[in-house]
Design a protein around this motif. Structure first.
Motif, PDB file in Angstrom:
ATOM      1  N   GLU A  63      -6.339   3.982  -0.125  1.00  0.00           N
ATOM      2  CA  GLU A  63      -5.777   2.655  -0.334  1.00  0.00           C
ATOM      3  C   GLU A  63      -5.298   2.547  -1.774  1.00  0.00           C
ATOM      4  O   GLU A  63      -5.984   3.003  -2.693  1.00  0.00           O
ATOM      5  CB  GLU A  63      -6.820   1.575  -0.043  1.00  0.00           C
ATOM      6  CG  GLU A  63      -6.303   0.153  -0.216  1.00  0.00           C
ATOM      7  CD  GLU A  63      -7.372  -0.876   0.112  1.00  0.00           C
ATOM      8  OE1 GLU A  63      -8.319  -0.994  -0.701  1.00  0.00           O
ATOM      9  OE2 GLU A  63      -7.283  -1.535   1.158  1.00  0.00           O
ATOM     10  N   ALA A  64      -4.143   1.973  -1.951  1.00  0.00           N
ATOM     11  CA  ALA A  64      -3.603   1.761  -3.294  1.00  0.00           C
ATOM     12  C   ALA A  64      -2.896   0.418  -3.333  1.00  0.00           C
ATOM     13  O   ALA A  64      -2.259   0.019  -2.352  1.00  0.00           O
ATOM     14  CB  ALA A  64      -2.626   2.875  -3.671  1.00  0.00           C
ATOM     15  N   GLU A  65      -3.023  -0.264  -4.435  1.00  0.00           N
ATOM     16  CA  GLU A  65      -2.330  -1.531  -4.630  1.00  0.00           C
ATOM     17  C   GLU A  65      -1.185  -1.326  -5.612  1.00  0.00           C
ATOM     18  O   GLU A  65      -1.389  -0.834  -6.729  1.00  0.00           O
ATOM     19  CB  GLU A  65      -3.282  -2.609  -5.141  1.00  0.00           C
ATOM     20  CG  GLU A  65      -2.613  -3.973  -5.297  1.00  0.00           C
ATOM     21  CD  GLU A  65      -3.595  -5.075  -5.631  1.00  0.00           C
ATOM     22  OE1 GLU A  65      -3.231  -5.984  -6.394  1.00  0.00           O
ATOM     23  OE2 GLU A  65      -4.738  -5.007  -5.130  1.00  0.00           O
ATOM     24  N   LEU A  66       0.014  -1.703  -5.184  1.00  0.00           N
ATOM     25  CA  LEU A  66       1.180  -1.574  -6.039  1.00  0.00           C
ATOM     26  C   LEU A  66       1.240  -2.742  -7.016  1.00  0.00           C
ATOM     27  O   LEU A  66       0.545  -3.751  -6.851  1.00  0.00           O
ATOM     28  CB  LEU A  66       2.449  -1.511  -5.189  1.00  0.00           C
ATOM     29  CG  LEU A  66       2.475  -0.455  -4.076  1.00  0.00           C
ATOM     30  CD1 LEU A  66       3.825  -0.465  -3.361  1.00  0.00           C
ATOM     31  CD2 LEU A  66       2.166   0.928  -4.626  1.00  0.00           C
ATOM     32  N   GLU A  67       2.075  -2.602  -8.014  1.00  0.00           N
ATOM     33  CA  GLU A  67       2.201  -3.649  -9.025  1.00  0.00           C
ATOM     34  C   GLU A  67       2.645  -4.969  -8.408  1.00  0.00           C
ATOM     35  O   GLU A  67       2.296  -6.044  -8.884  1.00  0.00           O
ATOM     36  CB  GLU A  67       3.197  -3.221 -10.101  1.00  0.00           C
ATOM     37  CG  GLU A  67       3.210  -4.112 -11.330  1.00  0.00           C
ATOM     38  CD  GLU A  67       4.132  -3.551 -12.400  1.00  0.00           C
ATOM     39  OE1 GLU A  67       5.341  -3.448 -12.113  1.00  0.00           O
ATOM     40  OE2 GLU A  67       3.650  -3.225 -13.489  1.00  0.00           O
ATOM     41  N   SER A  68       3.384  -4.886  -7.320  1.00  0.00           N
ATOM     42  CA  SER A  68       3.858  -6.084  -6.635  1.00  0.00           C
ATOM     43  C   SER A  68       2.737  -6.831  -5.926  1.00  0.00           C
ATOM     44  O   SER A  68       2.915  -7.969  -5.491  1.00  0.00           O
ATOM     45  CB  SER A  68       4.922  -5.696  -5.601  1.00  0.00           C
ATOM     46  OG  SER A  68       4.340  -4.871  -4.595  1.00  0.00           O
ATOM     47  N   GLY A  69       1.578  -6.180  -5.775  1.00  0.00           N
ATOM     48  CA  GLY A  69       0.473  -6.768  -5.026  1.00  0.00           C
ATOM     49  C   GLY A  69       0.358  -6.229  -3.620  1.00  0.00           C
ATOM     50  O   GLY A  69      -0.645  -6.485  -2.936  1.00  0.00           O
ATOM     51  N   LEU A  70       1.342  -5.484  -3.159  1.00  0.00           N
ATOM     52  CA  LEU A  70       1.288  -4.901  -1.820  1.00  0.00           C
ATOM     53  C   LEU A  70       0.221  -3.818  -1.791  1.00  0.00           C
ATOM     54  O   LEU A  70       0.204  -2.913  -2.626  1.00  0.00           O
ATOM     55  CB  LEU A  70       2.649  -4.303  -1.458  1.00  0.00           C
ATOM     56  CG  LEU A  70       2.704  -3.465  -0.179  1.00  0.00           C
ATOM     57  CD1 LEU A  70       2.251  -4.271   1.033  1.00  0.00           C
ATOM     58  CD2 LEU A  70       4.108  -2.914   0.025  1.00  0.00           C
ATOM     59  N   ARG A  71      -0.671  -3.920  -0.799  1.00  0.00           N
ATOM     60  CA  ARG A  71      -1.698  -2.916  -0.614  1.00  0.00           C
ATOM     61  C   ARG A  71      -1.296  -1.982   0.515  1.00  0.00           C
ATOM     62  O   ARG A  71      -0.974  -2.421   1.614  1.00  0.00           O
ATOM     63  CB  ARG A  71      -3.053  -3.563  -0.296  1.00  0.00           C
ATOM     64  CG  ARG A  71      -3.764  -4.115  -1.516  1.00  0.00           C
ATOM     65  CD  ARG A  71      -5.223  -4.408  -1.233  1.00  0.00           C
ATOM     66  NE  ARG A  71      -5.363  -5.474  -0.248  1.00  0.00           N
ATOM     67  CZ  ARG A  71      -6.166  -5.405   0.809  1.00  0.00           C
ATOM     68  NH1 ARG A  71      -6.849  -4.295   1.046  1.00  0.00           N
ATOM     69  NH2 ARG A  71      -6.263  -6.410   1.646  1.00  0.00           N
ATOM     70  N   LEU A  72      -1.310  -0.702   0.229  1.00  0.00           N
ATOM     71  CA  LEU A  72      -1.007   0.329   1.214  1.00  0.00           C
ATOM     72  C   LEU A  72      -2.304   1.051   1.554  1.00  0.00           C
ATOM     73  O   LEU A  72      -3.095   1.365   0.665  1.00  0.00           O
ATOM     74  CB  LEU A  72       0.020   1.321   0.665  1.00  0.00           C
ATOM     75  CG  LEU A  72       1.332   0.730   0.149  1.00  0.00           C
ATOM     76  CD1 LEU A  72       2.211   1.834  -0.409  1.00  0.00           C
ATOM     77  CD2 LEU A  72       2.059  -0.038   1.238  1.00  0.00           C
ATOM     78  N   ARG A  73      -2.493   1.334   2.847  1.00  0.00           N
ATOM     79  CA  ARG A  73      -3.728   1.978   3.242  1.00  0.00           C
ATOM     80  C   ARG A  73      -3.486   2.824   4.473  1.00  0.00           C
ATOM     81  O   ARG A  73      -2.535   2.607   5.218  1.00  0.00           O
ATOM     82  CB  ARG A  73      -4.807   0.933   3.510  1.00  0.00           C
ATOM     83  CG  ARG A  73      -4.439  -0.057   4.603  1.00  0.00           C
ATOM     84  CD  ARG A  73      -5.296  -1.290   4.588  1.00  0.00           C
ATOM     85  NE  ARG A  73      -6.710  -0.961   4.615  1.00  0.00           N
ATOM     86  CZ  ARG A  73      -7.685  -1.837   4.414  1.00  0.00           C
ATOM     87  NH1 ARG A  73      -7.391  -3.088   4.177  1.00  0.00           N
ATOM     88  NH2 ARG A  73      -8.948  -1.468   4.454  1.00  0.00           N
ATOM     89  N   GLY A  74      -4.327   3.792   4.666  1.00  0.00           N
ATOM     90  CA  GLY A  74      -4.188   4.647   5.836  1.00  0.00           C
ATOM     91  C   GLY A  74      -5.305   5.669   5.882  1.00  0.00           C
ATOM     92  O   GLY A  74      -6.155   5.742   4.985  1.00  0.00           O
ATOM     93  N   ILE A  75      -5.306   6.456   6.960  1.00  0.00           N
ATOM     94  CA  ILE A  75      -6.304   7.499   7.150  1.00  0.00           C
ATOM     95  C   ILE A  75      -5.578   8.827   7.318  1.00  0.00           C
ATOM     96  O   ILE A  75      -4.783   8.990   8.247  1.00  0.00           O
ATOM     97  CB  ILE A  75      -7.187   7.219   8.374  1.00  0.00           C
ATOM     98  CG1 ILE A  75      -7.918   5.889   8.200  1.00  0.00           C
ATOM     99  CG2 ILE A  75      -8.190   8.348   8.585  1.00  0.00           C
ATOM    100  CD1 ILE A  75      -8.704   5.454   9.432  1.00  0.00           C
ATOM    101  N   ILE A  76      -5.820   9.740   6.411  1.00  0.00           N
ATOM    102  CA  ILE A  76      -5.171  11.050   6.415  1.00  0.00           C
ATOM    103  C   ILE A  76      -6.062  12.027   7.182  1.00  0.00           C
ATOM    104  O   ILE A  76      -7.250  12.165   6.897  1.00  0.00           O
ATOM    105  CB  ILE A  76      -4.937  11.554   4.983  1.00  0.00           C
ATOM    106  CG1 ILE A  76      -4.066  10.556   4.196  1.00  0.00           C
ATOM    107  CG2 ILE A  76      -4.284  12.928   4.991  1.00  0.00           C
ATOM    108  CD1 ILE A  76      -3.895  10.911   2.733  1.00  0.00           C
ATOM    109  N   ASP A  77      -5.476  12.737   8.136  1.00  0.00           N
ATOM    110  CA  ASP A  77      -6.265  13.654   8.958  1.00  0.00           C
ATOM    111  C   ASP A  77      -6.929  14.742   8.125  1.00  0.00           C
ATOM    112  O   ASP A  77      -8.115  15.019   8.282  1.00  0.00           O
ATOM    113  CB  ASP A  77      -5.379  14.316  10.015  1.00  0.00           C
ATOM    114  CG  ASP A  77      -4.978  13.357  11.124  1.00  0.00           C
ATOM    115  OD1 ASP A  77      -5.574  12.264  11.214  1.00  0.00           O
ATOM    116  OD2 ASP A  77      -4.075  13.705  11.900  1.00  0.00           O
TER     117      ASP A  77
END
Length: 370
Positions: free
Chosen positions: A223-237
């Protein structure tokens, strides 16, 4: 890329995936933000961006293969029998909230059909399990668990022997999957389904040699939060790290490899993961690798920083479109060939249905205004 692994991987430890705090943003979108009322959305090809797992001809738009629990946290989706009852009351009973993060699967949903995104993320309408998606989950679990064994014992017979136990665990954690074979009294369909899982697992050994791999991470939540506030998340195999520090991101697909014209869409999910890794650790993965067990193909791509910056701009535009639709309550369906397998036809205007009452407040968002 060297398949040997350095245990001291420059990636998040464990699966908690704590965000690394704000990172620098991605700048303005490449194009004007999509209009939530049915205008264009950043498209990754008609095959739903590759994030929807396909394994055969009749692939449902809901057959998203998840290796582990799907990311929720305000952007959740129920894929079982929870939350039945009234069409509009289900989401309200669970306390519907506006989306707060974006995963590859949910980004794919919105690009495929904004109304599908709403049904899954905001309304959280229940969906029936599918044989294709459930088999994908089972195969993922087997391949993950195989690496618990010493390298020399990672054989095809051992992997296939894991299937019954992992199927039992899956039924315990997701009882709704037992519905798949409720009308199979003699167990013939289940036996054939499990045999196909065995074939997929066995095919993997023709594509990779697990005795020469020591993954740095498996089923890694990031999970990472961009400067814009958008949070990206996922599960990598799987994440492999070479002694030189080069990172390879690997994803298993139990379907068939896409046609060449859809290859870019299939790589969207992987570039999404690469972007998150870059924002977390300032490391551009050396290789993205999709392993298609259904057709016995391996699709690889070596990204550069410009690729990840483009993906970030695209995701910002996508998130702006989602924000506008959330505030206006205007979620238009986007008919495609996948509609025939959608669980939500009864609520879709394209099929004469009526969406449940919108469970979030509707703002005074004008057309194209914020």
């Amino acid at each position: 890329m060297d398949s040997s692994i350095d245990e001291a991987a420059a990636l998040p430890d464990g699966k908690d995936g704590a965000a690394a705090g704000p990172a620098s943003g991605g700048g303005a979108p490449e194009a004007a933000p999509p209009v939530p009322g049915g205008g264009p959305v950043p498209d990754a090809g008609p095959e739903t961006s590759g994030a929807t797992e396909t394994s055969g001809a009749a692939e449902t738009s809901g057959a998203t293969e998840t290796s582990g629990a799907e990311e929720t946290s305000g952007a959740g989706v129920t894929s079982g029998g929870s939350g039945t009852g009234g069409a509009g009351g289900a989401a309200e009973a669970r306390g519907a909230i506006a989306p707060t993060s974006l995963s590859p699967s949910r980004a794919s949903d919105f690009m495929q059909c904004p109304l599908l995104y709403r049904f899954r993320v905001i309304d959280r309408l229940p969906e029936k399990p599918s044989e294709a998606a459930t088999r994908g989950t089972l195969v993922h679990a087997v391949l993950e668990r195989l690496f618990d064994a010493p390298a020399g014992e990672r054989t095809a017979p051992r992997a296939k022997a894991l299937i019954p136990g992992q199927w039992d665990r899956l039924r315990e954690s997701r009882p709704e999957v037992t519905e798949l074979f409720a009308d199979d009294p003699d167990g013939a369909r289940l036996a054939g389904w499990l045999a196909e899982a065995e074939r997929l697992v066995e095919r993997w050994f023709t594509l990779e040699d697990p005795t020469r791999l020591e993954p740095a991470e498996r089923e890694l939540f990031v999970e990472a939060e961009l400067e814009s506030g958008l949070r990206l998340r996922g599960i990598i195999d799987r994440v492999d790290v070479a002694p030189t520090g080069e990172v390879r991101i690997v994803d298993y697909k139990t379907g068939k490899a896409p046609r060449p014209e859809y290859a870019e869409g299939a790589l969207f999910q992987m570039k999404f993961y690469a972007l998150v890794v870059w924002r977390l650790k300032r490391v551009v993965p050396r290789r993205l690798q999709l392993v298609y067990l259904g057709s016995g193909d391996v699709l690889t791509y070596d990204p550069v920083l410009a690729d990840l910056e483009r993906v970030e701009r695209k995701l910002h535009a996508l998130w702006e479109a989602i924000r506008q639709a959330t505030e206006s309550g205007n979620w238009r369906p986007r008919p495609t060939k996948l509609c025939g397998w959608c669980d939500h036809q009864a609520h879709c205007p394209e099929f004469g249905g009526t969406p449940p009452p919108y469970p979030l407040p509707v703002g005074g968002l004008g057309s194209g205004t914020v």
